[in-house]
Design a protein around this motif. Structure first.
Motif, mmCIF file in Angstrom:
data_model
loop_
_atom_site.group_PDB
_atom_site.id
_atom_site.type_symbol
_atom_site.label_atom_id
_atom_site.label_comp_id
_atom_site.label_asym_id
_atom_site.label_seq_id
_atom_site.Cartn_x
_atom_site.Cartn_y
_atom_site.Cartn_z
ATOM 1 N N ASP A 1 0.836 -1.197 0.000
ATOM 2 C CA ASP A 1 0.000 0.000 0.000
ATOM 3 C C ASP A 1 0.875 1.253 0.000
ATOM 4 N N HIS A 2 1.144 1.778 -1.190
ATOM 5 C CA HIS A 2 1.942 2.992 -1.337
ATOM 6 C C HIS A 2 1.563 3.652 -2.660
ATOM 7 N N LEU A 3 1.692 4.960 -2.727
ATOM 8 C CA LEU A 3 1.321 5.702 -3.937
ATOM 9 C C LEU A 3 2.144 5.258 -5.146
ATOM 10 N N SER A 4 3.423 5.001 -4.937
ATOM 11 C CA SER A 4 4.260 4.588 -6.068
ATOM 12 C C SER A 4 3.811 3.234 -6.633
ATOM 13 N N MET A 5 3.297 2.361 -5.788
ATOM 14 C CA MET A 5 2.807 1.066 -6.262
ATOM 15 C C MET A 5 1.526 1.240 -7.072
ATOM 16 N N ALA A 6 0.697 2.203 -6.696
ATOM 17 C CA ALA A 6 -0.523 2.475 -7.466
ATOM 18 C C ALA A 6 -0.168 3.026 -8.846
ATOM 19 N N VAL A 7 0.807 3.940 -8.902
ATOM 20 C CA VAL A 7 1.243 4.487 -10.187
ATOM 21 C C VAL A 7 1.856 3.376 -11.041
ATOM 22 N N LEU A 8 2.644 2.503 -10.424
ATOM 23 C CA LEU A 8 3.251 1.388 -11.147
ATOM 24 C C LEU A 8 2.192 0.434 -11.697
ATOM 25 N N ALA A 9 1.172 0.141 -10.914
ATOM 26 C CA ALA A 9 0.104 -0.760 -11.364
ATOM 27 C C ALA A 9 -0.682 -0.144 -12.518
ATOM 28 N N ILE A 10 -0.948 1.141 -12.448
ATOM 29 C CA ILE A 10 -1.684 1.821 -13.522
ATOM 30 C C ILE A 10 -0.834 1.869 -14.791
ATOM 31 N N ALA A 11 0.456 2.146 -14.652
ATOM 32 C CA ALA A 11 1.343 2.161 -15.820
ATOM 33 C C ALA A 11 1.440 0.764 -16.439
ATOM 34 N N PHE A 12 1.547 -0.259 -15.614
ATOM 35 C CA PHE A 12 1.604 -1.632 -16.110
ATOM 36 C C PHE A 12 0.324 -1.990 -16.853
ATOM 37 N N GLY A 13 -0.819 -1.642 -16.279
ATOM 38 C CA GLY A 13 -2.100 -1.914 -16.922
ATOM 39 C C GLY A 13 -2.257 -1.162 -18.233
ATOM 40 N N ALA A 14 -1.808 0.088 -18.258
ATOM 41 C CA ALA A 14 -1.910 0.880 -19.485
ATOM 42 C C ALA A 14 -1.036 0.299 -20.588
ATOM 43 N N LEU A 15 0.165 -0.125 -20.255
ATOM 44 C CA LEU A 15 1.050 -0.711 -21.259
ATOM 45 C C LEU A 15 0.514 -2.042 -21.781
ATOM 46 N N CYS A 16 -0.015 -2.861 -20.895
ATOM 47 C CA CYS A 16 -0.591 -4.144 -21.334
ATOM 48 C C CYS A 16 -1.784 -3.919 -22.258
ATOM 49 N N ASN A 17 -2.672 -3.047 -21.861
ATOM 50 C CA ASN A 17 -3.851 -2.780 -22.680
ATOM 51 C C ASN A 17 -3.477 -2.102 -23.999
ATOM 52 N N ALA A 18 -2.505 -1.198 -23.965
ATOM 53 C CA ALA A 18 -2.070 -0.534 -25.199
ATOM 54 C C ALA A 18 -1.450 -1.532 -26.169
ATOM 55 N N ALA A 19 -0.708 -2.508 -25.652
ATOM 56 C CA ALA A 19 -0.134 -3.542 -26.519
ATOM 57 C C ALA A 19 -1.237 -4.368 -27.172
ATOM 58 N N ILE A 20 -2.272 -4.687 -26.420
ATOM 59 C CA ILE A 20 -3.393 -5.455 -26.975
ATOM 60 C C ILE A 20 -4.145 -4.622 -28.009
ATOM 61 N N ILE A 21 -4.366 -3.340 -27.700
ATOM 62 C CA ILE A 21 -5.046 -2.452 -28.641
ATOM 63 C C ILE A 21 -4.234 -2.315 -29.927
ATOM 64 N N GLY A 22 -2.935 -2.120 -29.800
ATOM 65 C CA GLY A 22 -2.080 -2.000 -30.974
ATOM 66 C C GLY A 22 -2.047 -3.270 -31.800
ATOM 67 N N TRP A 23 -1.971 -4.412 -31.131
ATOM 68 C CA TRP A 23 -1.970 -5.692 -31.847
ATOM 69 C C TRP A 23 -3.288 -5.892 -32.591
ATOM 70 N N CYS A 24 -4.406 -5.599 -31.922
ATOM 71 C CA CYS A 24 -5.722 -5.742 -32.576
ATOM 72 C C CYS A 24 -5.855 -4.790 -33.764
ATOM 73 N N ALA A 25 -5.428 -3.564 -33.604
ATOM 74 C CA ALA A 25 -5.533 -2.592 -34.703
ATOM 75 C C ALA A 25 -4.697 -3.021 -35.905
ATOM 76 N N ARG A 26 -3.492 -3.494 -35.670
ATOM 77 C CA ARG A 26 -2.637 -3.933 -36.766
ATOM 78 C C ARG A 26 -3.182 -5.207 -37.419
ATOM 79 N N THR A 27 -3.741 -6.096 -36.621
ATOM 80 C CA THR A 27 -4.311 -7.330 -37.165
ATOM 81 C C THR A 27 -5.547 -7.029 -38.007
ATOM 82 N N LEU A 28 -6.384 -6.125 -37.542
ATOM 83 C CA LEU A 28 -7.592 -5.788 -38.284
ATOM 84 C C LEU A 28 -7.297 -5.019 -39.570
ATOM 85 N N ARG A 29 -6.164 -4.324 -39.637
ATOM 86 C CA ARG A 29 -5.799 -3.606 -40.845
ATOM 87 C C ARG A 29 -5.321 -4.531 -41.955
ATOM 88 N N ARG A 30 -4.878 -5.716 -41.601
ATOM 89 C CA ARG A 30 -4.376 -6.647 -42.627
ATOM 90 C C ARG A 30 -5.468 -7.192 -43.476
#
Length: 104
Positions: A75-104
Motif C-alpha cells: 500500500d503505497h502511492l508509487s505502487m498504485a502508479v506502477l500498477a496503472i502504468a503496467f495496466g496501461a502498457l498491457c492494454n495498449a499492446a493489446i489495442i495495438g496488436w488488434c488494430a494492426r491485425t484488423l488492418r491486414r
C-alpha cells in the motif's frame, strides 16, 4: 518475408515486436488518455483537504484488468502508479496488436 506483419515475426526480438505494436496510433492515443487520467487523479488527490478523494479509481478502472495487480502490491502511492502504468502498457499492446491485425 514480404507480406508478414513485423509484430508477429518470430525472428524478431521481443522488445522490437512490442515496440512495433505500441507505436500504433490507437495504442498511443490510449496511453495518452491514461496519462492524462493519472495526472488528473494525482492532482485531485493532492489538493483534496478532506482525504476522501476517490479520483484514483478512474485511472485504475481505465487500465483494468492488468492494473488490478495493485491488490497484491504494498500500500503505497508509487505502487498504485506502477500498477496503472503496467495496466496501461498491457492494454495498449493489446489495442495495438488488434488494430494492426484488423488492418491486414
Amino acid at each position: 518475408m514480404t507480406g508478414t506483419d513485423p509484430a508477429s515475426d518470430p525472428g524478431r526480438p521481443f522488445a522490437a515486436r512490442v515496440r512495433h505494436v505500441l507505436t500504433d496510433v490507437f495504442a498511443l492515443a490510449y496511453l495518452a488518455i491514461c496519462a492524462v487520467l493519472l495526472l488528473w487523479a494525482l492532482v485531485v488527490t493532492a489538493t483534496d483537504d478532506t482525504g476522501e478523494a476517490m479520483a484514483g479509481v478512474i485511472p485504475l478502472l481505465a487500465t483494468a484488468p492488468a492494473s488490478l495487480i495493485l491488490l497484491f502490491l504494498p500500500d503505497h502511492l508509487s505502487m498504485a502508479v506502477l500498477a496503472i502504468a503496467f495496466g496501461a502498457l498491457c492494454n495498449a499492446a493489446i489495442i495495438g496488436w488488434c488494430a494492426r491485425t484488423l488492418r491486414r
